[in-house]
Design an enzyme around this catalytic site. Structure first.
Site, PDB file in Angstrom:
ATOM      1  N   TRP A 109     -13.295  28.010  15.040  1.00 41.75           N
ATOM      2  CA  TRP A 109     -13.958  26.741  14.745  1.00 41.75           C
ATOM      3  C   TRP A 109     -15.467  26.894  14.898  1.00 41.75           C
ATOM      4  O   TRP A 109     -15.936  27.275  15.969  1.00 41.75           O
ATOM      5  CB  TRP A 109     -13.472  25.696  15.745  1.00 41.75           C
ATOM      6  CG  TRP A 109     -12.948  24.453  15.116  1.00 41.75           C
ATOM      7  CD1 TRP A 109     -12.828  24.177  13.794  1.00 41.75           C
ATOM      8  CD2 TRP A 109     -12.467  23.305  15.828  1.00 41.75           C
ATOM      9  NE1 TRP A 109     -12.291  22.925  13.628  1.00 41.75           N
ATOM     10  CE2 TRP A 109     -12.060  22.379  14.850  1.00 41.75           C
ATOM     11  CE3 TRP A 109     -12.349  22.974  17.169  1.00 41.75           C
ATOM     12  CZ2 TRP A 109     -11.549  21.133  15.187  1.00 41.75           C
ATOM     13  CZ3 TRP A 109     -11.830  21.744  17.504  1.00 41.75           C
ATOM     14  CH2 TRP A 109     -11.435  20.830  16.519  1.00 41.75           C
ATOM     15  N   ASP A 161     -21.335  23.398   7.491  1.00 44.56           N
ATOM     16  CA  ASP A 161     -21.622  22.114   6.840  1.00 44.56           C
ATOM     17  C   ASP A 161     -20.815  20.974   7.484  1.00 44.56           C
ATOM     18  O   ASP A 161     -20.094  21.190   8.464  1.00 44.56           O
ATOM     19  CB  ASP A 161     -21.368  22.200   5.323  1.00 44.56           C
ATOM     20  CG  ASP A 161     -19.910  22.423   4.957  1.00 44.56           C
ATOM     21  OD1 ASP A 161     -19.025  22.246   5.819  1.00 44.56           O
ATOM     22  OD2 ASP A 161     -19.642  22.775   3.792  1.00 44.56           O
ATOM     23  N   GLU A 164     -17.338  21.536   8.166  1.00 47.04           N
ATOM     24  CA  GLU A 164     -17.127  22.645   9.105  1.00 47.04           C
ATOM     25  C   GLU A 164     -16.797  23.944   8.373  1.00 47.04           C
ATOM     26  O   GLU A 164     -15.930  24.709   8.789  1.00 47.04           O
ATOM     27  CB  GLU A 164     -16.033  22.287  10.117  1.00 47.04           C
ATOM     28  CG  GLU A 164     -16.113  20.828  10.528  1.00 47.04           C
ATOM     29  CD  GLU A 164     -15.640  20.547  11.940  1.00 47.04           C
ATOM     30  OE1 GLU A 164     -14.437  20.424  12.129  1.00 47.04           O
ATOM     31  OE2 GLU A 164     -16.501  20.459  12.842  1.00 47.04           O
ATOM     32  N   GLU A 335      -7.437   9.927   7.204  1.00 42.53           N
ATOM     33  CA  GLU A 335      -8.606  10.708   6.799  1.00 42.53           C
ATOM     34  C   GLU A 335      -8.624  10.871   5.289  1.00 42.53           C
ATOM     35  O   GLU A 335      -9.622  10.647   4.616  1.00 42.53           O
ATOM     36  CB  GLU A 335      -8.526  12.080   7.477  1.00 42.53           C
ATOM     37  CG  GLU A 335      -9.576  13.054   7.043  1.00 42.53           C
ATOM     38  CD  GLU A 335      -9.276  14.442   7.596  1.00 42.53           C
ATOM     39  OE1 GLU A 335      -8.340  15.110   7.093  1.00 42.53           O
ATOM     40  OE2 GLU A 335      -9.961  14.855   8.537  1.00 42.53           O
TER      41      GLU A 335
HETATM   42  C1  BGC Z   1     -14.021  17.161   8.926  1.00 35.07           C
HETATM   43  C2  BGC Z   1     -15.292  16.828   9.675  1.00 35.07           C
HETATM   44  C3  BGC Z   1     -15.012  15.799  10.761  1.00 35.07           C
HETATM   45  C4  BGC Z   1     -13.826  16.180  11.628  1.00 35.07           C
HETATM   46  C5  BGC Z   1     -13.403  15.061  12.555  1.00 35.07           C
HETATM   47  C6  BGC Z   1     -12.977  17.584   9.914  1.00 35.07           C
HETATM   48  O1  BGC Z   1     -11.810  17.934   9.240  1.00 35.07           O
HETATM   49  O2  BGC Z   1     -14.257  18.187   7.997  1.00 35.07           O
HETATM   50  O3  BGC Z   1     -16.231  16.289   8.794  1.00 35.07           O
HETATM   51  O4  BGC Z   1     -16.148  15.654  11.540  1.00 35.07           O
HETATM   52  O5  BGC Z   1     -12.733  16.509  10.808  1.00 35.07           O
HETATM   53  O6  BGC Z   1     -13.160  13.884  11.876  1.00 35.07           O
END
Ligand code: BGC
Length: 378
Positions: A109, A161, A164, A335
């Protein structure tokens, strides 16, 4: 839908620890942390909803967390000056436990992501403008200065970015947060009567903007990422055209370019054509394989937020309704939505690895609140 608006505030409150940190998603094991990125937008949504105490507690938590790790900024300065290599954890992290500790559960990560540091400065400045809580600056003076010094040091370094990914590049979205962060720091210095000790934040903001104009504009619009200019290699653009929905942020809310700037109009057109499923939601980028690459609630709200800035209310309203139709029986927003994923074969491996898609995701609820308020609802 007023009910979902109120439900969203309630869900966010349930996800706020007594330390002030916002949990990304209670039900998703991998998201049991507070990201500076998610948290800053959530605090902004709470501010917009008039929940100033909640937002204030978050900003104070960020302040304490940054102070705890401020030694890293001095060490990084030393390492960079001496040309010493920088380790994976030598810079400030992007996510923390509710107690503000760093997270070391997964070695793959990426922790070095600059955007949350720009975003929290921006959100804090907005908080003070909205709530009038100018006193908070007394508590946060030091963490603001540490953040400014940190961003001044690292903004041109490649980093992960906002999804991630891609630590080898510089990211237009992330740089726009840095621009907004410097800009906010300038305004905070004026309102709070403290100085940034010789750091000319307004000049830095101008520098970041110029950098973007020089390197992140291709064919009249923004691209997602680019190689650090001194590496002289040609960047293979994502999806071959470099479009990423996060580029909306460059205009709204960060206003590095105004929403009707030709560069932004061309960027939004590309996002609409490639990433907005007609009648549905918004994808992150064309090559997205995370859970097969679904439509993201928060990006759909973001596009609506952008439309409201140009008074295109009908378009924003349609997106708002689509989001509402995605809430489950508990009023939870996920999400991402998987009905029309870009790469179906990638869904199962992710579900096996990390379980069902995060739901409720507090950042999704936050962006819905922001859109509702931009539409004068809620
Ligand atoms: C996303 C990030 C986010 C994180 C927690 C990740 O999968 O790519 O943008 O900050 O999840 O929500």
């Amino acid at each position: 839908m007023v009910i979902l608006f109120e439900k969203s505030i309630q869900i966010i409150k349930q996800h706020q620890s007594e330390t002030g940190a916002y949990l990304a998603s209670k039900n998703f094991p991998t998201y049991q942390y507070c990201w500076l990125r998610d948290g800053s937008y959530i605090a902004h949504a709470m501010d917009i909803a008039g929940e100033y105490e909640s937002a204030s507690a978050f900003f104070c938590w960020v302040g304490r967390t940054i102070q705890r790790f401020s030694y890293k900024v001095d060490e990084a300065r030393f390492r960079m000056a001496e040309g010493l290599p920088m380790g994976k954890d030598d810079l400030l992290h992007t996510r923390f436990t509710m107690d503000g500790e760093e997270v070391y559960v997964d070695d793959t990560w990426g922790n070095f992501q600059i955007d949350g540091y720009g975003t929290w400065l921006w959100a804090l400045n907005e908080h003070i403008k909205k709530s009038g809580e100018i006193d908070i600056l007394q508590k946060l003076k030091e963490p603001i200065e540490i953040t400014v010094r940190y961003l001044e040091l690292v903004w041109k370094l490649p980093n992960y970015d906002c999804w991630e990914e891609h630590p080898e590049f510089l990211h237009t979205y992330s740089l726009s947060t840095v621009y907004a962060g410097f800009h906010a720091a300038g305004e905070l210095a004026h309102s709070g009567g403290f100085s940034h000790k010789n750091i000319l934040v307004d000049n830095l903001a101008d520098e970041v903007r110029k950098f973007i104009l020089d390197f992140a504009v291709k064919d009249g619009r923004l691209v997602k990422y680019f190689c650090p200019p001194d590496t002289k290699s040609d960047t293979q653009l994502v999806g071959n055209n470099g479009v990423d929905a996060s580029l909306m942020a460059v205009a709204i809310p960060y206003q590095m370019f105004m929403p009707d700037d030709p560069i932004i109009l061309a960027t939004i057109k590309a996002i609409e054509e490639e990433l907005h499923r007609h009648g549905g939601g918004v994808y992150r980028y064309m090559d997205d394989v995370y859970y097969g690459g679904g439509e993201w609630i928060l990006l759909t709200a973001w596009l609506g937020w952008y439309y409201t800035s140009l008074n295109q209310v009908d378009k924003a309203q349609a997106l708002c309704e689509w989001i509402e139709s995605q809430a489950d029986e508990n009023g939870w927003l996920a999400e991402q939505v998987s009905d029309y994923v870009l790469y179906p074969e990638y869904y199962a491996p992710w579900a096996k690895k990390w379980g069902p898609i995060a739901k409720p995701l507090t950042w999704s609820h936050a962006m819905y609140i922001i859109l509702m308020k931009a539409l004068n609802k809620g």
